[in-house]
Write a protein that holds these residues in place. Structure first.
Motif, PDB file in Angstrom:
ATOM      1  N   ILE A 135       0.702  -1.142   0.073  1.00 38.95           N
ATOM      2  CA  ILE A 135       0.283  -0.133   0.164  1.00 38.95           C
ATOM      3  C   ILE A 135       0.874   1.349  -0.063  1.00 38.95           C
ATOM      4  CG2 ILE A 135      -1.721   1.322   1.362  1.00 38.95           C
ATOM      5  CD1 ILE A 135      -2.762  -1.486   2.538  1.00 38.95           C
ATOM      6  N   GLU A 136       0.475   2.301  -0.841  1.00 38.76           N
ATOM      7  CA  GLU A 136       1.363   3.744  -1.061  1.00 38.76           C
ATOM      8  C   GLU A 136       1.058   4.249   0.080  1.00 38.76           C
ATOM      9  OE1 GLU A 136       0.371   5.333  -4.392  1.00 38.76           O
ATOM     10  OE2 GLU A 136       1.331   3.862  -5.823  1.00 38.76           O
ATOM     11  N   ASP A 137      -0.020   4.368   0.924  1.00 38.32           N
ATOM     12  CA  ASP A 137      -0.131   5.090   2.123  1.00 38.32           C
ATOM     13  C   ASP A 137       0.724   4.637   3.177  1.00 38.32           C
ATOM     14  OD1 ASP A 137      -1.761   6.668   0.505  1.00 38.32           O
ATOM     15  OD2 ASP A 137      -3.627   5.745   1.499  1.00 38.32           O
ATOM     16  N   ALA A 193       5.628   1.629   3.517  1.00 41.94           N
ATOM     17  CA  ALA A 193       5.597   3.173   3.403  1.00 41.94           C
ATOM     18  C   ALA A 193       5.849   4.150   4.316  1.00 41.94           C
ATOM     19  CB  ALA A 193       4.178   3.196   2.659  1.00 41.94           C
ATOM     20  N   TYR A 194       5.324   3.597   5.766  1.00 39.63           N
ATOM     21  CA  TYR A 194       5.455   4.335   6.910  1.00 39.63           C
ATOM     22  C   TYR A 194       6.907   4.492   7.169  1.00 39.63           C
ATOM     23  CZ  TYR A 194       5.498   6.006  11.790  1.00 39.63           C
ATOM     24  OH  TYR A 194       5.758   6.521  12.866  1.00 39.63           O
ATOM     25  N   ARG A 195       7.625   3.424   7.014  1.00 45.63           N
ATOM     26  CA  ARG A 195       9.166   3.439   7.339  1.00 45.63           C
ATOM     27  C   ARG A 195       9.921   4.158   6.359  1.00 45.63           C
ATOM     28  NH1 ARG A 195       7.321  -1.997   8.598  1.00 45.63           N
ATOM     29  NH2 ARG A 195       8.246  -2.798   6.544  1.00 45.63           N
ATOM     30  N   ASP A 196       9.389   4.129   5.216  1.00 46.42           N
ATOM     31  CA  ASP A 196      10.371   5.071   4.227  1.00 46.42           C
ATOM     32  C   ASP A 196       9.995   6.388   4.536  1.00 46.42           C
ATOM     33  OD1 ASP A 196      11.091   2.658   3.004  1.00 46.42           O
ATOM     34  OD2 ASP A 196       9.414   2.326   1.358  1.00 46.42           O
ATOM     35  N   LEU A 197       8.925   6.750   4.979  1.00 47.93           N
ATOM     36  CA  LEU A 197       8.370   8.094   5.228  1.00 47.93           C
ATOM     37  C   LEU A 197       9.028   8.877   6.555  1.00 47.93           C
ATOM     38  CD1 LEU A 197       6.725  10.808   4.462  1.00 47.93           C
ATOM     39  CD2 LEU A 197       4.838   9.678   5.783  1.00 47.93           C
ATOM     40  N   TRP A 198       8.922   7.982   7.721  1.00 44.24           N
ATOM     41  CA  TRP A 198       9.274   8.401   9.104  1.00 44.24           C
ATOM     42  C   TRP A 198      10.591   7.776   9.675  1.00 44.24           C
ATOM     43  CZ3 TRP A 198       7.147  12.739  10.134  1.00 44.24           C
ATOM     44  CH2 TRP A 198       5.855  13.026   9.705  1.00 44.24           C
ATOM     45  N   GLY A 199      11.035   6.658   8.850  1.00 35.08           N
ATOM     46  CA  GLY A 199      12.123   6.032   9.506  1.00 35.08           C
ATOM     47  C   GLY A 199      11.643   4.678  10.360  1.00 35.08           C
ATOM     48  N   VAL A 218      -4.374  17.983   7.118  1.00 41.25           N
ATOM     49  CA  VAL A 218      -3.245  18.108   6.386  1.00 41.25           C
ATOM     50  C   VAL A 218      -2.168  18.726   7.214  1.00 41.25           C
ATOM     51  CG1 VAL A 218      -4.552  18.198   4.025  1.00 41.25           C
ATOM     52  CG2 VAL A 218      -4.136  20.399   5.485  1.00 41.25           C
ATOM     53  N   MET A 219      -1.038  18.299   6.878  1.00 38.84           N
ATOM     54  CA  MET A 219       0.299  18.940   7.648  1.00 38.84           C
ATOM     55  C   MET A 219       1.463  18.583   6.844  1.00 38.84           C
ATOM     56  SD  MET A 219       0.781  15.671  10.157  1.00 38.84           S
ATOM     57  CE  MET A 219       2.800  15.779  10.385  1.00 38.84           C
ATOM     58  N   PHE A 220       2.395  19.111   7.336  1.00 34.89           N
ATOM     59  CA  PHE A 220       3.731  19.140   6.400  1.00 34.89           C
ATOM     60  C   PHE A 220       4.471  17.829   6.699  1.00 34.89           C
ATOM     61  CE2 PHE A 220       3.886  23.838   6.375  1.00 34.89           C
ATOM     62  CZ  PHE A 220       3.496  23.954   4.696  1.00 34.89           C
ATOM     63  N   GLY A 221       4.978  17.304   5.759  1.00 35.80           N
ATOM     64  CA  GLY A 221       5.681  15.989   6.028  1.00 35.80           C
ATOM     65  C   GLY A 221       7.362  16.182   6.251  1.00 35.80           C
ATOM     66  N   PRO A 222       8.072  15.260   6.451  1.00 37.37           N
ATOM     67  CA  PRO A 222       9.493  15.387   6.686  1.00 37.37           C
ATOM     68  C   PRO A 222      10.241  16.182   5.413  1.00 37.37           C
ATOM     69  CG  PRO A 222       8.632  13.067   6.870  1.00 37.37           C
ATOM     70  CD  PRO A 222       7.803  13.876   6.315  1.00 37.37           C
ATOM     71  N   ASN A 223       9.841  16.083   4.235  1.00 39.10           N
ATOM     72  CA  ASN A 223      10.408  16.883   3.315  1.00 39.10           C
ATOM     73  C   ASN A 223       9.883  18.117   2.837  1.00 39.10           C
ATOM     74  OD1 ASN A 223      12.785  14.904   3.143  1.00 39.10           O
ATOM     75  ND2 ASN A 223      11.188  13.478   1.980  1.00 39.10           N
ATOM     76  N   ARG A 224       8.798  18.565   3.728  1.00 41.10           N
ATOM     77  CA  ARG A 224       8.087  19.544   3.362  1.00 41.10           C
ATOM     78  C   ARG A 224       7.110  19.426   2.494  1.00 41.10           C
ATOM     79  NH1 ARG A 224       8.702  24.414   5.391  1.00 41.10           N
ATOM     80  NH2 ARG A 224       7.705  25.334   3.637  1.00 41.10           N
ATOM     81  N   GLN A 225       6.721  18.009   2.116  1.00 40.07           N
ATOM     82  CA  GLN A 225       5.454  17.772   1.208  1.00 40.07           C
ATOM     83  C   GLN A 225       4.422  17.907   2.016  1.00 40.07           C
ATOM     84  OE1 GLN A 225       7.544  15.695   3.003  1.00 40.07           O
ATOM     85  NE2 GLN A 225       7.029  13.554   2.749  1.00 40.07           N
ATOM     86  N   VAL A 265      -3.311   5.547  12.003  1.00 44.22           N
ATOM     87  CA  VAL A 265      -3.200   6.767  11.568  1.00 44.22           C
ATOM     88  C   VAL A 265      -2.567   6.345  10.059  1.00 44.22           C
ATOM     89  CG1 VAL A 265      -1.704   8.760  11.728  1.00 44.22           C
ATOM     90  CG2 VAL A 265      -2.766   7.550  13.868  1.00 44.22           C
ATOM     91  N   ARG A 266      -3.423   7.222   9.002  1.00 41.16           N
ATOM     92  CA  ARG A 266      -2.922   7.049   7.555  1.00 41.16           C
ATOM     93  C   ARG A 266      -2.198   8.304   7.223  1.00 41.16           C
ATOM     94  NH1 ARG A 266      -5.170   4.186   3.128  1.00 41.16           N
ATOM     95  NH2 ARG A 266      -6.613   3.155   4.815  1.00 41.16           N
ATOM     96  N   PHE A 267      -1.188   8.317   6.379  1.00 41.82           N
ATOM     97  CA  PHE A 267      -0.711   9.394   5.824  1.00 41.82           C
ATOM     98  C   PHE A 267      -0.431   9.160   4.335  1.00 41.82           C
ATOM     99  CE2 PHE A 267       1.438   9.068  10.037  1.00 41.82           C
ATOM    100  CZ  PHE A 267       1.150  10.496  10.425  1.00 41.82           C
ATOM    101  N   ARG A 268      -0.984  10.277   3.663  1.00 39.81           N
ATOM    102  CA  ARG A 268      -1.078   9.972   2.238  1.00 39.81           C
ATOM    103  C   ARG A 268      -0.244  11.525   1.895  1.00 39.81           C
ATOM    104  NH1 ARG A 268      -6.489   8.964  -0.522  1.00 39.81           N
ATOM    105  NH2 ARG A 268      -6.069   7.083   0.288  1.00 39.81           N
TER     106      ARG A 268
END
Length: 415
Positions: free
Chosen positions: A297-299, A316-322, A365-372, A388-391
Motif C-alpha cells: 500500500i502506498e499510504d 511506506a511508513y518506514r520509508d516516510l518516518w524511518g 493536512v500537515m507538512f511532511g519530513p521533506n516539506r511535502q 493513522v494513515r499518511f498520504r
C-alpha cells in the motif's frame, strides 16, 4: 529316646483331672547337686523367654516331622480359639500352610498366608526354620499394614494405568537400568512398535534402535552421530526437562519430552504435533501475506494498541518516518523532530490524545519530513485500537507558501 527308660504314673487328682508324672528310675535315690544361683538364673531366663514368646504379636509354633503342632505360643493359641470358636485341646489345630523348610537349615523366604474370622481377613508373612532332623519352628508375622499398602499402591497404579490409557500422548518410563517399565497404548499407535516388543522390557537404546528401523526418528546423518544424539537426549532428560521436535521422514512432526523420575528413572512423552505445526505454518503464511499486502500500500500506516503501543507499521511508513518507535508518545516526538509543527500537526496530536473511539478530528493536512503536503486520517479499529494513515500530495510547495499552507492545514478536511 535311645535305650533310656522312663516311669509314667497317672493319678486321679479331682473330678475330671488327672496328674501324669514322668520320672527317670535311674535317678531315684541319687544325689543331684544344683547351684542355687545358676538355678535361679536359668529359671528367670526361662520365665523371660516364655513371657516374650507369649506377649509377641506374631504366631510361633513348632511342628514335628509329621507336621503335627507340638508347641505354640499364646498368640497362636488365641488365634486357634478364635478359629475353632471354642477352647482348643491337644492335638493343636494347624492354622495355615507354612513355606517348605530350607534344605540344610536356615530361615525360608516369607510366604503370604491369610486367616478369616467373621469376614475379616488377617494376613501374615510366614517363615520356617529347621531345628534338627525332626523339628521345625514356624513364625507368622502380621502383615495387614503391608497388604493394605500393597493394595493401595496396586489401585493407584491401576488408576494411573487407566488414565495413561486414555491419553493421546505416548508415554514410556524407563527405570534406572534403562529398561522399559511402563507404557500406554498411545505409544503403540504413535510409534508403530508392537506390544510384544514393549512388554519384553527393552532397554532405552533397543527402543530407540527399533524406532530408527521403523523410520520414526529424524533421519540421521550417520549411525555414530545418531547414537551420540540419543545419548545426549538421555543425559538431558535425566538432569532436567528436555524437549525436542522430531521431523519424521513420513511428514509427521513429534514433540519428544524427557523428564527425570524418582530413583534414577526417566520418562519420555511422544506427542504428535503435526496438525499444530501445519496450523502454525498456515498462520505464519497468512501473516506474511498480510504484511506483504500492507507493504504494497502506498499510504503510510501505523496502528496503536489501547496502551498506546505501536503494534504494526508498513513499508511506506518506514520509508516516510524511518524505523517505528515503541509507543504513541515516542512516535509523536519522532514526527515533530522531522517537520515544522503547524496547525495540522497540532490537530493530529489532539485527535490521538482524545478517546480512541471518539471523534475530535478524524483527518487533516500537515507538512511532511521533506516539506511535502501530507493528508492524515485517524480510524478507530475497535477495542481501543486506532490506525493513522499518511498520504502524500503531489502539490508543489514553495518556500513562501508556508503560512498559507499552515492556515490551509487548519481548515481543509479530506476523505
Amino acid at each position: 529316646m535311645g535305650s533310656a527308660s522312663l516311669r509314667l504314673v497317672a493319678e486321679a487328682v479331682d473330678d475330671g483331672l488327672i496328674r501324669i508324672s514322668i520320672t527317670d528310675p535311674e535317678a531315684d535315690g541319687s544325689g543331684i547337686i544344683v547351684d542355687s544361683m545358676s538355678q535361679q538364673a536359668m529359671e528367670e531366663e526361662l520365665d523371660l523367654l516364655r513371657r516374650a514368646l507369649d506377649q509377641t504379636p506374631m504366631l510361633v509354633w513348632r511342628q514335628d516331622h509329621d507336621k503335627r503342632v507340638t508347641w505354640a505360643n499364646a498368640a497362636y493359641l488365641r488365634q486357634a480359639e478364635t478359629q475353632m470358636k471354642a477352647p482348643v485341646s491337644w492335638p493343636l489345630p494347624k492354622l495355615m500352610e507354612p513355606p517348605a523348610p530350607v534344605p540344610g537349615g536356615g530361615t525360608s523366604p516369607a510366604r503370604r498366608a491369610s486367616l478369616e474370622d467373621n469376614g475379616v481377613v488377617s494376613w501374615y508373612d510366614c517363615h520356617t526354620h529347621k531345628v534338627g532332623d525332626e523339628t521345625t519352628m514356624l513364625f507368622a508375622v502380621p502383615a495387614d499394614a503391608a497388604v493394605r499398602a500393597e493394595r493401595s499402591l496396586r489401585e493407584f497404579v491401576q488408576t494411573l494405568t487407566k488414565t495413561f490409557a486414555d491419553l493421546p500422548i505416548g508415554l514410556a518410563i524407563f527405570d534406572r537400568e534403562r529398561h522399559l517399565q511402563l507404557f500406554n497404548p498411545s505409544l503403540i499407535d504413535l510409534t508403530g512398535l508392537s506390544a510384544g516388543f514393549l512388554t519384553a522390557r527393552p532397554t532405552l537404546f533397543d527402543f530407540l534402535d527399533k524406532l530408527r528401523e521403523l523410520r520414526m526418528v529424524p533421519e540421521p546423518k550417520d549411525y555414530r552421530h545418531w547414537r551420540q544424539q540419543m545419548a545426549n537426549l538421555e543425559n538431558a532428560a535425566t538432569t532436567g526437562r528436555h524437549v525436542e521436535t522430531w521431523s519424521l521422514p513420513g511428514g509427521q512432526t513429534y514433540r519428544v519430552t524427557g523428564r527425570p523420575h524418582p530413583d534414577g528413572a526417566v520418562a519420555f512423552l511422544f506427542e504428535d504435533i503435526t496438525s499444530e505445526i501445519s496450523l502454525t505454518r498456515k498462520f505464519r503464511a497468512e501473516l506474511s501475506l498480510g504484511t506483504n499486502v500492507l507493504d504494497g500500500i502506498e499510504d503510510a500506516l501505523i496502528v496503536f494498541a489501547p496502551g498506546d503501543q505501536v503494534i504494526m507499521t508498513n513499508q511506506a511508513y518506514r520509508d516516510l518516518w524511518g524505523q517505528p518507535t515503541a509507543s504513541m508518545s515516542a512516535s509523536l516526538g519522532a514526527w515533530q523532530q522531522q517537520i515544522e509543527p503547524g496547525p495540522g500537526f497540532t490537530a493530529l496530536q489532539e485527535r490521538l490524545a482524545a478517546n480512541p473511539d471518539g471523534a475530535v478530528r478524524d483527518n487533516g493536512v500537515m507538512f511532511g519530513p521533506n516539506r511535502q503536503l501530507l493528508q492524515w486520517s485517524v480510524s478507530p479499529l475497535g477495542v481501543g485500537r486506532q490506525m493513522v494513515r499518511f498520504r502524500s500530495s503531489d502539490l508543489p510547495i514553495q518556500a513562501d507558501d508556508t503560512f498559507e499552507l499552515q492556515a490551509l492545514a487548519a481548515v481543509v478536511r479530506t476523505g
